[in-house]
Every structure is written in C-alpha cells, then in structure tokens.
Design a protein around this motif. Structure first.
Motif, PDB file in Angstrom:
ATOM      1  N   PHE A 311      23.528  78.634  44.709  1.00 33.68           N
ATOM      2  CA  PHE A 311      22.399  79.378  44.546  1.00 33.68           C
ATOM      3  C   PHE A 311      22.409  78.802  43.227  1.00 33.68           C
ATOM      4  O   PHE A 311      22.568  78.993  42.338  1.00 33.68           O
ATOM      5  CB  PHE A 311      22.654  81.140  44.685  1.00 33.68           C
ATOM      6  CG  PHE A 311      22.519  82.051  46.014  1.00 33.68           C
ATOM      7  CD1 PHE A 311      22.078  81.576  47.565  1.00 33.68           C
ATOM      8  CD2 PHE A 311      24.428  81.939  45.963  1.00 33.68           C
ATOM      9  CE1 PHE A 311      22.343  82.078  47.723  1.00 33.68           C
ATOM     10  CE2 PHE A 311      24.733  82.431  47.522  1.00 33.68           C
ATOM     11  CZ  PHE A 311      24.200  82.411  48.733  1.00 33.68           C
ATOM     12  N   ILE A 312      20.931  78.526  42.827  1.00 31.85           N
ATOM     13  CA  ILE A 312      20.301  77.475  41.856  1.00 31.85           C
ATOM     14  C   ILE A 312      18.888  77.734  41.944  1.00 31.85           C
ATOM     15  O   ILE A 312      18.376  77.548  42.970  1.00 31.85           O
ATOM     16  CB  ILE A 312      20.428  76.688  41.911  1.00 31.85           C
ATOM     17  CG1 ILE A 312      22.018  75.879  42.449  1.00 31.85           C
ATOM     18  CG2 ILE A 312      19.977  75.739  40.764  1.00 31.85           C
ATOM     19  CD1 ILE A 312      22.201  74.211  42.465  1.00 31.85           C
ATOM     20  N   ALA A 324      23.197  80.442  39.164  1.00 30.83           N
ATOM     21  CA  ALA A 324      23.151  79.406  39.782  1.00 30.83           C
ATOM     22  C   ALA A 324      24.965  79.178  39.542  1.00 30.83           C
ATOM     23  O   ALA A 324      25.852  79.517  38.871  1.00 30.83           O
ATOM     24  CB  ALA A 324      23.686  78.420  38.401  1.00 30.83           C
ATOM     25  N   ALA A 325      25.664  80.241  40.940  1.00 33.65           N
ATOM     26  CA  ALA A 325      26.704  80.800  41.265  1.00 33.65           C
ATOM     27  C   ALA A 325      26.591  80.238  42.831  1.00 33.65           C
ATOM     28  O   ALA A 325      26.154  79.806  43.864  1.00 33.65           O
ATOM     29  CB  ALA A 325      26.582  81.784  40.560  1.00 33.65           C
ATOM     30  N   ALA A 339      23.311  71.003  36.396  1.00 36.86           N
ATOM     31  CA  ALA A 339      22.645  71.227  35.071  1.00 36.86           C
ATOM     32  C   ALA A 339      21.558  70.982  34.912  1.00 36.86           C
ATOM     33  O   ALA A 339      20.539  71.137  33.801  1.00 36.86           O
ATOM     34  CB  ALA A 339      24.072  70.915  34.075  1.00 36.86           C
ATOM     35  N   GLN A 340      21.120  69.812  35.166  1.00 37.38           N
ATOM     36  CA  GLN A 340      20.523  68.980  35.585  1.00 37.38           C
ATOM     37  C   GLN A 340      18.958  69.625  35.860  1.00 37.38           C
ATOM     38  O   GLN A 340      18.229  70.143  35.467  1.00 37.38           O
ATOM     39  CB  GLN A 340      20.372  67.520  36.126  1.00 37.38           C
ATOM     40  CG  GLN A 340      18.565  66.376  35.764  1.00 37.38           C
ATOM     41  CD  GLN A 340      18.730  64.815  35.576  1.00 37.38           C
ATOM     42  OE1 GLN A 340      19.684  64.433  35.674  1.00 37.38           O
ATOM     43  NE2 GLN A 340      18.266  64.863  36.317  1.00 37.38           N
ATOM     44  N   ALA A 341      19.054  70.429  37.034  1.00 35.08           N
ATOM     45  CA  ALA A 341      17.952  70.458  38.092  1.00 35.08           C
ATOM     46  C   ALA A 341      17.939  72.427  37.067  1.00 35.08           C
ATOM     47  O   ALA A 341      16.730  72.865  36.466  1.00 35.08           O
ATOM     48  CB  ALA A 341      18.727  71.674  38.839  1.00 35.08           C
ATOM     49  N   ILE A 342      18.860  72.831  36.428  1.00 31.96           N
ATOM     50  CA  ILE A 342      18.441  74.256  35.730  1.00 31.96           C
ATOM     51  C   ILE A 342      17.776  73.968  34.529  1.00 31.96           C
ATOM     52  O   ILE A 342      16.761  74.331  34.005  1.00 31.96           O
ATOM     53  CB  ILE A 342      20.189  74.653  35.558  1.00 31.96           C
ATOM     54  CG1 ILE A 342      20.848  76.054  36.406  1.00 31.96           C
ATOM     55  CG2 ILE A 342      19.602  75.860  33.943  1.00 31.96           C
ATOM     56  CD1 ILE A 342      19.548  76.972  37.164  1.00 31.96           C
ATOM     57  N   ASP A 354      14.681  69.849  45.153  1.00 33.68           N
ATOM     58  CA  ASP A 354      14.055  71.092  45.381  1.00 33.68           C
ATOM     59  C   ASP A 354      14.944  71.847  45.700  1.00 33.68           C
ATOM     60  O   ASP A 354      16.061  72.322  46.880  1.00 33.68           O
ATOM     61  CB  ASP A 354      13.513  70.423  47.676  1.00 33.68           C
ATOM     62  CG  ASP A 354      12.990  71.314  47.488  1.00 33.68           C
ATOM     63  OD1 ASP A 354      12.618  72.295  47.725  1.00 33.68           O
ATOM     64  OD2 ASP A 354      12.633  71.345  49.310  1.00 33.68           O
ATOM     65  N   LEU A 355      14.563  72.842  44.944  1.00 36.74           N
ATOM     66  CA  LEU A 355      15.738  73.764  44.922  1.00 36.74           C
ATOM     67  C   LEU A 355      15.487  75.408  46.171  1.00 36.74           C
ATOM     68  O   LEU A 355      15.786  76.157  45.768  1.00 36.74           O
ATOM     69  CB  LEU A 355      14.787  74.912  43.645  1.00 36.74           C
ATOM     70  CG  LEU A 355      16.370  74.028  42.151  1.00 36.74           C
ATOM     71  CD1 LEU A 355      15.885  74.573  40.934  1.00 36.74           C
ATOM     72  CD2 LEU A 355      17.408  73.384  42.272  1.00 36.74           C
TER      73      LEU A 355
END
Ligand SMILES: Cc1cc2nc3c(=O)[nH]c(=O)nc-3n(C[C@H](O)[C@H](O)[C@H](O)COP(=O)(O)OP(=O)(O)OC[C@H]3O[C@@H](n4cnc5c(N)ncnc54)[C@H](O)[C@@H]3O)c2cc1C
Length: 374
Positions: A311-312, A324-325, A339-342, A354-355
């Motif tokens: 889940f991000i 982010a878990a 980490a990059q997406a966050i 695509d999240l």
C-alpha cells in the motif's frame, strides 16, 4: 532542524529509512520515530535478494518498482558508501531460479523486460553449482544481486543522520490526534505529542492498528519467516526454488530461507521444526552444505497484504497522512521504488509509477503474481 518537521515517519524499517533519506535529499525536513531500535524488524531479518528488472519496460506498477530497485541499487550503494564509509555488501552475484510448472509465463515477463537469462539443462546447472536433488527448470539470471541487510540499514541510518533526519529510537507512536479531517499530532508511548505538516505510516507488519483509526482496514498482517545461517562450503550464486532460497554471502556464510507462516501472528521466534525444514532443504539442494555448521537462526515478520502488493500513497479522507506498508516478501527490492514514489508524491512531482495499483482502498488484485518471489 525544525522541531515541527515537514514530514514525520512512523517506522524505521527499510521503507521508512529509505523514504526519509530520499525526502531529506529533496530538501524536506524529516523526523522518524520507531518504537524499538532502528531498522531491527523485518528489514534486518530479510535475505536481501534483489532480482533483476527494468523500470522502462515493466508491464505492471509492481514490476516497475522492482525494476527501479534493480537499476538504482548499485548507485545508491556507492552513494551511501561515499557518504557514510559503510559498505552495504551489495553485489551482483547472479542467481539460478528453478521454475515450476505453474511459473509458465514467467520467462515471457523477463523477456518483455529485457532481463538477461538463460534456460539451462540440469547438467549445465550442475556444472555451475554443486547441486543435489532439485526440482524445476533451472534458469540462469546473471543480473540477480544481493545486499547485506544489517549493513544496508546501518548505512541508511548513518546517511539519514548526515542528511539532517531526526531519528528517534524506542519512541513508539500510540495514537493519532485529529482536528476535522486532518491529523493534528501523534501521541507517543511516553505521552509526548509530536506535530508535523504530513505523516508517513511505514510501520511494516504493525501498520494495520494505525490505519484502523483512520477508517481503513486493508489487512496488513504479519507473515513470519525463519532463516538459518550456515558456515562452510556452499554454492556461489543465489538459488531460488519456489518459496525457498539459498543465499551465499561470499565469506563462508550462507543464508537458508525461508518459511512462510501467517498463522504465527506476531510471534517472532524460530521453531525447531522450521529450522530443521530449512536445513533439510539446504542439504538436499546443495549436498556440501551437510558439512556446514549452523551458526545461528532468526525470524522476522513480513508485512503481508491480501494480494501481496504494498500500500503506497495518500490515505483517503486524510489530506496529511500517507502510507508505505505491506511489502511482504519484497520490501528490500521495492524500497528504492517506494521511496522515490513517496518523495515525488510529497514534493508535488508527478509520480513515475501509477499509484492506483497500491491504493489503500483498492480491491485485492486476484491476478497479482510476481515474476520473482524472493
Ligand atoms: C525472513 C525474511 C526474508 C526476506 N527476504 C527478502 C528478500 O530477499 N528480498 C526482499 O526484497 N525482501 C525480503 N523480505 C521482505 C522485507 O524484509 C520486508 O518486506 C521489508 O523489510 C519491510 O520493510 P518495512 O520497513 O515495511 O518493515 P519493518 O522492517 O518491519 O519496519 C517497520 C518498523 O516500524 C516500527 N514500528 C511498528 N509499529 C510502530 C509504532 N506504533 N510506532 C513506531 N514505530 C513502529 C517497527 O519497530 C519496525 O522497526 C524478507 C523478509 C523476511 C522476514
């Protein structure tokens, strides 16, 4: 650094720490809280297998996260070494994956991504590695890599400190405090209140209990994995057979993993049956390991999710809370991509992936099948 940081991260596993480091590099002020010592849960316990991948040709968002990890781990490892003097043990040792009948489509996924691999005959595989009784079709993967988890976490901790991230050990987050549809603070186990502009929940297998008060129950749950560490002669590449693997560290130590025990709940212990099963698997697969000495064994709690995907992203209904878990068996290989997406999300940059596939309120994806299990 401000006592009211822009982002407060709950959890200092590989997901929380990599996110903290990336955010700090992007100029964001960050504080991290962990209820125990830093990085000592699933991330410390893991085997550190980093399978190959290619973010530019990945077919799914999860493959894209994996591909980014595969591509950027060498660069991040060098950067951490330069910044902290700590070698995280990253090396491209290569691997052999033994595919079973149900893995039929997997080589097509690898081919589509441009991953280098070679289908081997059993005798060719036995010329490369001292194999015994193995099932499945051996495929050589020269791009398979590994990292030493505790070394990598030490490097991340040092890099965070050098980048101005405030790290708080033995300081668990107990509860959220609310003001309307925003979180106004988190309450710590010691009774203190901590405020921030935004909050990132990265508490691994323990994330569910902090998601529920936010109105979400995605079913992040612990899945115990046991590992045995042997010392003695071994193979030279990572061997992957279904959910089991052998990871030679290159210094006489070999990691044998891993069990998958959701029924164990939060009981982070090894069992005589679990360790015996791993030893039997090792001796059968690489018979010279029968002479190796059992150095130690340990267990870790993977953060499982209903479909095995993490889940991000933002937590629906809360403008200032992110998650982010749930990275299950793949948190090391997915850590850089996550980490990059966050970091993109929290700095207002369009995310490279695509999240939606990782949304907290998604329906579990029945077809979510990874090209690697690690
Ligand atoms: C045996 C085993 C082998 C594995 N092998 C691999 C592999 O080869 N390759 C791979 O990619 N992945 C592997 N994994 C999976 C990977 O290790 C995990 O997916 C990853 O470590 C998850 O990272 P995390 O940061 O989400 O969780 P964790 O590392 O568990 O970190 C969560 C942190 O949150 C803290 N926390 C919890 N609750 C609170 C609270 N209320 N307040 C403050 N802090 C809190 C915890 O103390 C912990 O430090 C393996 C896992 C195991 C167990």
């Amino acid at each position: 650094m401000a006592s009211h940081p822009d982002v407060t991260i709950i959890g200092s596993g590989i997901i929380g720490l990599t996110s903290a480091y990336f955010l700090a590099k992007a100029g964001v002020s960050v504080a991290v809280y962990d209820r125990g010592d830093l990085g000592r849960e699933a991330s410390w316990a893991g085997a550190g297998i980093i399978p190959p991948g290619n973010p530019d040709r990945a077919a799914t968002p999860a493959d894209k996260l994996r591909g980014l990890g595969s591509l950027r781990f060498p660069e991040l490892s060098a950067e951490l070494r330069d910044l902290t003097g700590i070698d995280n043990g990253y090396r491209r040792c290569g691997g052999i994956e033994f595919l079973a009948h149900e893995d039929e489509g997997v080589p097509d996924v690898w081919r589509a991504e441009g991953i280098s691999f070679e289908r081997l005959s059993l005798s060719a595989a036995k010329r490369l590695e001292p194999l015994g009784d193995v099932q499945g079709e051996p495929h050589l993967l020269p791009g398979c890599a590994q990292v030493r988890n505790p070394w990598h976490l030490r490097a991340l901790i040092a890099a965070c400190e050098k980048s101005g991230v405030r790290l708080h050990r033995d300081t668990g987050v107990e509860a959220w405090e609310f003001k309307g549809d925003r979180v106004s603070a988190v309450r710590l186990a010691n009774g203190d209140r901590v405020t921030a502009n935004r909050y990132l929940l990265a508490a691994g297998a323990w994330s569910e209990s902090l998601l529920r008060p936010l109105g979400h129950s995605p079913h992040v749950h612990p899945v115990r994995g046991q590992i045995a560490l042997l010392k003695g002669r071994s193979c030279s590449r990572v061997l992957m057979l279904g959910k089991r693997y052998i990871v030679p560290r290159g210094d006489g130590l070999t990691l044998i993993g891993s069990t998958e025990e959701p029924e164990a709940g939060f009981e982070k212990v090894t069992t005589p049956e679990g360790v015996s099963e791993l030893l039997a698997f090792a001796r059968k697969t690489v018979p010279v390991l029968a002479d190796a000495v059992l150095e130690t064994s340990w267990a870790g709690l993977r953060p499982g999710s209903p479909d095995g995907l993490p889940f991000i992203g933002s937590v629906p209904g809360w403008g200032d809370v992110f998650v982010a878990a749930g990275h299950f068996r793949a948190g090391v290989q997915l850590s850089l991509g996550t980490a990059q997406a966050i970091t993109e999300l929290l700095t207002g940059v369009p995310t490279y992936v695509d999240l939606d596939a990782f949304a907290v309120d998604r329906k579990p994806q029945a077809s979510a099948k990874s090209a690697f299990r690690s």
